[in-house]
Design an enzyme around this catalytic site. Structure first.
Site, PDB file in Angstrom:
ATOM      1  N   HIS A 212      -7.749  -3.962  -3.556  1.00 56.28           N
ATOM      2  CA  HIS A 212      -6.606  -3.431  -2.831  1.00 56.28           C
ATOM      3  C   HIS A 212      -6.451  -4.229  -1.538  1.00 56.28           C
ATOM      4  O   HIS A 212      -7.423  -4.616  -0.912  1.00 56.28           O
ATOM      5  CB  HIS A 212      -6.840  -1.953  -2.512  1.00 56.28           C
ATOM      6  CG  HIS A 212      -5.630  -1.262  -1.989  1.00 56.28           C
ATOM      7  ND1 HIS A 212      -4.649  -0.774  -2.814  1.00 56.28           N
ATOM      8  CD2 HIS A 212      -5.241  -0.977  -0.726  1.00 56.28           C
ATOM      9  CE1 HIS A 212      -3.703  -0.213  -2.082  1.00 56.28           C
ATOM     10  NE2 HIS A 212      -4.034  -0.322  -0.805  1.00 56.28           N
TER      11      HIS A 212
ATOM     12  N   ASP B 269      -8.991  -2.932  -7.508  1.00 52.78           N
ATOM     13  CA  ASP B 269      -8.533  -1.864  -6.610  1.00 52.78           C
ATOM     14  C   ASP B 269      -9.308  -0.592  -6.929  1.00 52.78           C
ATOM     15  O   ASP B 269      -9.302  -0.131  -8.071  1.00 52.78           O
ATOM     16  CB  ASP B 269      -7.030  -1.651  -6.804  1.00 52.78           C
ATOM     17  CG  ASP B 269      -6.392  -0.817  -5.705  1.00 52.78           C
ATOM     18  OD1 ASP B 269      -7.000   0.194  -5.306  1.00 52.78           O
ATOM     19  OD2 ASP B 269      -5.285  -1.173  -5.264  1.00 52.78           O
TER      20      ASP B 269
ATOM     21  N   CYS C 281       0.845  -1.191   0.000  1.00 57.47           N
ATOM     22  CA  CYS C 281       0.000   0.000   0.000  1.00 57.47           C
ATOM     23  C   CYS C 281       0.884   1.245   0.000  1.00 57.47           C
ATOM     24  O   CYS C 281       1.681   1.433  -0.903  1.00 57.47           O
ATOM     25  CB  CYS C 281      -0.959  -0.037   1.173  1.00 57.47           C
ATOM     26  SG  CYS C 281      -2.191   1.259   1.153  1.00 57.47           S
TER      27      CYS C 281
END
Length: 293
Positions: A260, A228, A171
């Site tokens: 994600h 995502d 991330c």
């Protein structure tokens, strides 16, 4: 994957990882996208890697303006293991990141996760997403580079092999992989799990990964989810094209159906098949470019 489903081991360990995405994402939006603060509920079947066969624990390294906490793991009885930096999510140095460090230690690395948000306090204790993001968004990139450089110097002083340096991140930490690969010419390889590519600039983060693609100095593997909500497949393809045009070494994998945080086995965003394949690719990438044996 159901909460009671059994996870399989990978390379003798078991997997967890990443989290939040868009810099200014509201708490409700983040929840809808499958993000969970590290202090929130954790899946009962989250991967847990033991420290058997490892020297692992907490330490501190002198940063530019204080003592920066870190967590490390290295194989017992191995001289000069390769160094792999672990760039964390925005949630602080929590158990998931520590588990990833131990997994890498069991692959033969001197893995180190620095808590480079330490100046902001203990982020693992923050339960309000709206309070968390302004803190992490005010981390200057140049300070981040300095913190990572200090971590590398510490690991080398502890016997790590600085000539076999890698970085892996998730991330926001995935963004860190892209940027650090433009900064440190000693870096051999990087692996970015759903690292942001086109974040809007601010005073602390003046350029994004896409802006800096031409400055990448090390081979980077990008692992992304097709679902995502913050990083579209089109963004990934644009980044791939820009790197190719600049003559850089990079590969990408976009996982169909994966959101994600698909590697974060402690959250509902986890997708076992994609996570296991991504871990295999990450391991192979570090071997291909001389980080891991």
């Amino acid at each position: 994957m159901p909460a009671d489903a059994k996870m399989s081991d990978i390379a003798g360990l078991t997997l967890p990882l990443p989290v939040s995405r868009r810099a200014f994402m509201a708490t409700s939006t983040a929840a809808a996208a499958g993000y969970t603060l590290a202090t929130g509920p954790v899946r009962a079947d989250a991967i847990k890697t033991t420290a058997d066969g490892l020297i692992a624990g907490a330490a501190a390294v002198k940063a530019s303006d204080g003592e920066m906490p870190l967590y490390f793991a290295r194989p017992e009885g191995v001289a000069n293991p390769p160094i792999i930096l672990v760039a964390m999510e925005v949630f602080g140095l929590h158990e998931f990141i520590k588990d990833v460090v131990r997994r890498l230690g069991k692959l033969g690395a001197f893995a180190v996760a620095p808590d480079y948000y330490f100046r902001k306090g203990d982020l693992t204790q923050i339960t309000n997403f709206a309070q968390l993001m302004p803190l992490v968004n005010s981390k200057p990139d140049q300070e981040l580079f300095s913190d990572l450089d200090a971590t590398v110097a510490w690991a080398k002083a502890q016997g790590g092999d600085g000539s076999r340096l890698g970085i892996i991140g998730f991330c926001r930490g995935g963004r860190t992989v892209w940027l650090y690969s433009t900064h440190n010419p000693a870096l051999k390889a990087g692996v970015s799990f759903y690292g942001s590519l086109m974040d809007p600039p601010n005073a602390f983060m003046p350029k994004n990964a896409f802006d800096l693609a031409g400055d990448v100095k090390a081979p980077v593997l990008g692992l992304y989810g097709a679902e995502d909500q913050g990083i579209s497949p089109e963004q990934v393809r644009q980044m791939e094209s820009r790197l190719k045009d600049a003559g850089k070494t990079a590969e990408f994998r976009i996982y169909p159906g994966a959101p994600h945080g698909f590697f974060a086995d402690y959250r509902e965003s986890y997708r076992q098949e994609a996570a296991e394949d991504a871990w295999r690719r990450a391991t192979a990438w570090f071997k291909k470019y001389g980080v891991l044996d």
